[in-house]
Every structure is written in C-alpha cells, then in structure tokens.
Design an enzyme around this catalytic site. Structure first.
Site, PDB file in Angstrom:
ATOM      1  N   GLU A   1       0.847  -1.205   0.000  1.00  0.00           N
ATOM      2  CA  GLU A   1       0.000   0.000   0.000  1.00  0.00           C
ATOM      3  C   GLU A   1       0.878   1.248   0.000  1.00  0.00           C
ATOM      4  O   GLU A   1       1.997   1.225   0.516  1.00  0.00           O
ATOM      5  CB  GLU A   1      -0.860   0.013   1.275  1.00  0.00           C
ATOM      6  CG  GLU A   1      -2.343  -0.097   1.098  1.00  0.00           C
ATOM      7  CD  GLU A   1      -3.034   1.029   0.356  1.00  0.00           C
ATOM      8  OE1 GLU A   1      -2.431   1.682  -0.504  1.00  0.00           O
ATOM      9  OE2 GLU A   1      -4.212   1.245   0.654  1.00  0.00           O
ATOM     10  N   ASP A   2       0.360   2.322  -0.557  1.00  0.00           N
ATOM     11  CA  ASP A   2       1.114   3.578  -0.560  1.00  0.00           C
ATOM     12  C   ASP A   2       1.105   4.240   0.816  1.00  0.00           C
ATOM     13  O   ASP A   2       2.138   4.601   1.353  1.00  0.00           O
ATOM     14  CB  ASP A   2       0.565   4.541  -1.633  1.00  0.00           C
ATOM     15  CG  ASP A   2      -0.950   4.738  -1.572  1.00  0.00           C
ATOM     16  OD1 ASP A   2      -1.617   4.173  -0.673  1.00  0.00           O
ATOM     17  OD2 ASP A   2      -1.489   5.470  -2.428  1.00  0.00           O
TER      18      ASP A   2
ATOM     19  N   ASP B   1      -3.832   6.076   6.199  1.00  0.00           N
ATOM     20  CA  ASP B   1      -4.288   7.345   6.749  1.00  0.00           C
ATOM     21  C   ASP B   1      -5.280   7.016   7.876  1.00  0.00           C
ATOM     22  O   ASP B   1      -4.873   6.718   8.997  1.00  0.00           O
ATOM     23  CB  ASP B   1      -4.901   8.135   5.584  1.00  0.00           C
ATOM     24  CG  ASP B   1      -5.341   9.542   5.934  1.00  0.00           C
ATOM     25  OD1 ASP B   1      -4.758  10.129   6.843  1.00  0.00           O
ATOM     26  OD2 ASP B   1      -6.271  10.054   5.289  1.00  0.00           O
TER      27      ASP B   1
ATOM     28  N   ARG C   1       1.759  11.924  -9.430  1.00  0.00           N
ATOM     29  CA  ARG C   1       2.162  10.547  -9.123  1.00  0.00           C
ATOM     30  C   ARG C   1       3.584  10.255  -9.599  1.00  0.00           C
ATOM     31  O   ARG C   1       4.263   9.378  -9.076  1.00  0.00           O
ATOM     32  CB  ARG C   1       1.218   9.543  -9.815  1.00  0.00           C
ATOM     33  CG  ARG C   1      -0.209   9.527  -9.277  1.00  0.00           C
ATOM     34  CD  ARG C   1      -0.945   8.320  -9.854  1.00  0.00           C
ATOM     35  NE  ARG C   1      -2.387   8.387  -9.684  1.00  0.00           N
ATOM     36  CZ  ARG C   1      -3.058   8.017  -8.590  1.00  0.00           C
ATOM     37  NH1 ARG C   1      -2.400   7.591  -7.548  1.00  0.00           N
ATOM     38  NH2 ARG C   1      -4.371   8.108  -8.545  1.00  0.00           N
TER      39      ARG C   1
HETATM   40  P1  IMP Z   1      -7.348   5.583   4.400  1.00  0.00           P
HETATM   41  O1  IMP Z   1      -7.900   6.843   4.986  1.00  0.00           O
HETATM   42  O2  IMP Z   1      -6.264   4.968   5.276  1.00  0.00           O
HETATM   43  O3  IMP Z   1      -8.444   4.633   4.061  1.00  0.00           O
HETATM   44  O4  IMP Z   1      -6.610   5.993   3.051  1.00  0.00           O
HETATM   45  C1  IMP Z   1      -7.256   5.842   1.829  1.00  0.00           C
HETATM   46  C2  IMP Z   1      -6.464   6.301   0.670  1.00  0.00           C
HETATM   47  O5  IMP Z   1      -6.460   7.716   0.684  1.00  0.00           O
HETATM   48  C3  IMP Z   1      -4.987   5.914   0.564  1.00  0.00           C
HETATM   49  O6  IMP Z   1      -4.770   4.630   0.037  1.00  0.00           O
HETATM   50  C4  IMP Z   1      -4.522   6.974  -0.412  1.00  0.00           C
HETATM   51  O7  IMP Z   1      -4.808   6.583  -1.746  1.00  0.00           O
HETATM   52  C5  IMP Z   1      -5.363   8.170  -0.030  1.00  0.00           C
HETATM   53  N1  IMP Z   1      -4.596   9.090   0.816  1.00  0.00           N
HETATM   54  C6  IMP Z   1      -4.599   9.223   2.152  1.00  0.00           C
HETATM   55  N2  IMP Z   1      -3.754  10.190   2.561  1.00  0.00           N
HETATM   56  C7  IMP Z   1      -3.187  10.673   1.416  1.00  0.00           C
HETATM   57  C8  IMP Z   1      -2.200  11.696   1.156  1.00  0.00           C
HETATM   58  O8  IMP Z   1      -1.643  12.360   2.057  1.00  0.00           O
HETATM   59  N3  IMP Z   1      -1.895  11.883  -0.144  1.00  0.00           N
HETATM   60  C9  IMP Z   1      -2.456  11.182  -1.178  1.00  0.00           C
HETATM   61  N4  IMP Z   1      -3.368  10.230  -0.979  1.00  0.00           N
HETATM   62  C10 IMP Z   1      -3.726   9.977   0.313  1.00  0.00           C
END
Ligand code: IMP
Length: 173
Positions: A92-93, A96, A158
């Site tokens: 995963e990247d 959050d 990206r």
């Molecule tokens: P989650 O809130 O952990 O479910 O994150 C969901 C998705 O939001 C991640 O997989 C990213 O694709 C995107 N995301 C969350 N924070 C960032 C950020 O700081 N930059 C770019 N994408 C983000």
C-alpha cells in the site's frame, strides 16, 4: 511544493524494507499491490527483493474528496490469482484513517493465505480511525496531505520521484 522525503532516502528505505520482507519470507512472497497509488512503491520494492516473488493487483476507490477519505471503499478490480496457502504481502502507498487497508485485509484474509502481512510506504498514525496492523512501515509522517512517488492530488504528481507537501493544499481534518 515542499519536499518532505527526498528520492535517495526513499530508495534506501525501500531497499531495507525489501530485505525485511525477504527475511520473513525466505521461500518467496506473493505481493498484492493496491492501485493506483502503490505502483511506484511496488516497482522499486519488487526489484529490491532478493528472493522469489510473484505479483497481483487490486484496485479500490475510497469515496470522499481528493484530500479526505470517507471510509467507504469500493472494489474496482479484483485479483487474478488465488491466495490459498500462500505467503501474501499487501503493498500500500499510505495508511491514513486505516479504513481502506482494513477492508483489504478483511477480504484477503477470507481467501485463506498462509500468512497475510502488509507493507506501507507511509503512515499517518495521528489520523487513524481503526486499529490496523502494518508489518512493514517506510516512514511515519505528520498529518499533512502528501503527493509524489505514486500518490496523487486530482490524478497529478504521481510521477514525482520524491514525497512532497503541496503548498496551500488543505490539511485534512
Ligand atoms: P485511508 O484513509 O487509510 O483509508 O486511506 C485511503 C487512501 O487515501 C490511501 O490509500 C490513499 O490513496 C489516499 N490518501 C490518504 N492520505 C493521502 C495523502 O496524504 N496523499 C495522497 N493520498 C492519500
């Protein structure tokens, strides 16, 4: 654009993560990357892995605005391979709120892999809404919206080889 993590630091950390993954999976590993954000991380991680490795891709969409996830996750593309009995690492990247990763882990665990572990390049611990286990973390960062190295803002940035904070980008609340 303010550089948060320069390219050479990312490369060094990704190589170290690849060695940690190899240490835990000496007989090989099946990497499952989450599109689109993980494509750059996956590419460097896979090339730095000393052992056997196979790859597959999933695409998910987290509903919400471009800088804030809503917690609703939709599966856009499923895997082509079965996971039963395999040593799987989700790539995963960024974690959050943790909601996307939790969703991924739940659906992949239901497919009976031998081990299911997770590698994330970035983590924002202060944003977490659910408790989610990440076995390999590249960098813990503060609550800032970041781009580059696969991560986007409105599908841009990206391709940057580094992680940056966008000047004037709204701070997620
Ligand atoms: P989650 O809130 O952990 O479910 O994150 C969901 C998705 O939001 C991640 O997989 C990213 O694709 C995107 N995301 C969350 N924070 C960032 C950020 O700081 N930059 C770019 N994408 C983000």
């Amino acid at each position: 654009m303010q550089v948060l993590i320069p390219s050479d630091e990312i490369q060094q950390r990704v190589r170290a993560m690849a060695h940690e993954i190899h240490r835990d999976h000496p007989d090989g590993v099946h990497l499952v990357a989450v599109l689109k954000g993980a494509f750059v991380f996956l590419s460097d991680l896979a090339r730095a892995l000393p052992g056997r490795c196979s790859l597959d891709f999933m695409a998910v969409s987290s509903y919400g605005t471009s800088t804030k996830s809503s917690g609703q996750v939709q599966l856009l593309k499923d895997l082509e391979s079965t996971l039963e009995g395999r040593d799987v690492v989700i790539v995963e990247d960024i974690v959050d709120t943790g909601l996307t990763l939790k969703y991924m882990q739940n659906i992949l665990r239901a497919r009976s892999p031998r081990h299911l572990r997770t590698a994330c390049l970035l983590s924002k611990p202060s944003r977490r809404l659910v408790d989610v286990k990440v076995d390999y973390v590249g960098f813990e960062i503060e609550d800032r919206f970041v781009v580059g190295y696969g991560l986007d803002f409105g599908e841009q940035y990206r391709n940057l080889p580094y992680i940056a904070v966008l000047d004037g980008s709204p701070k997620p609340s």
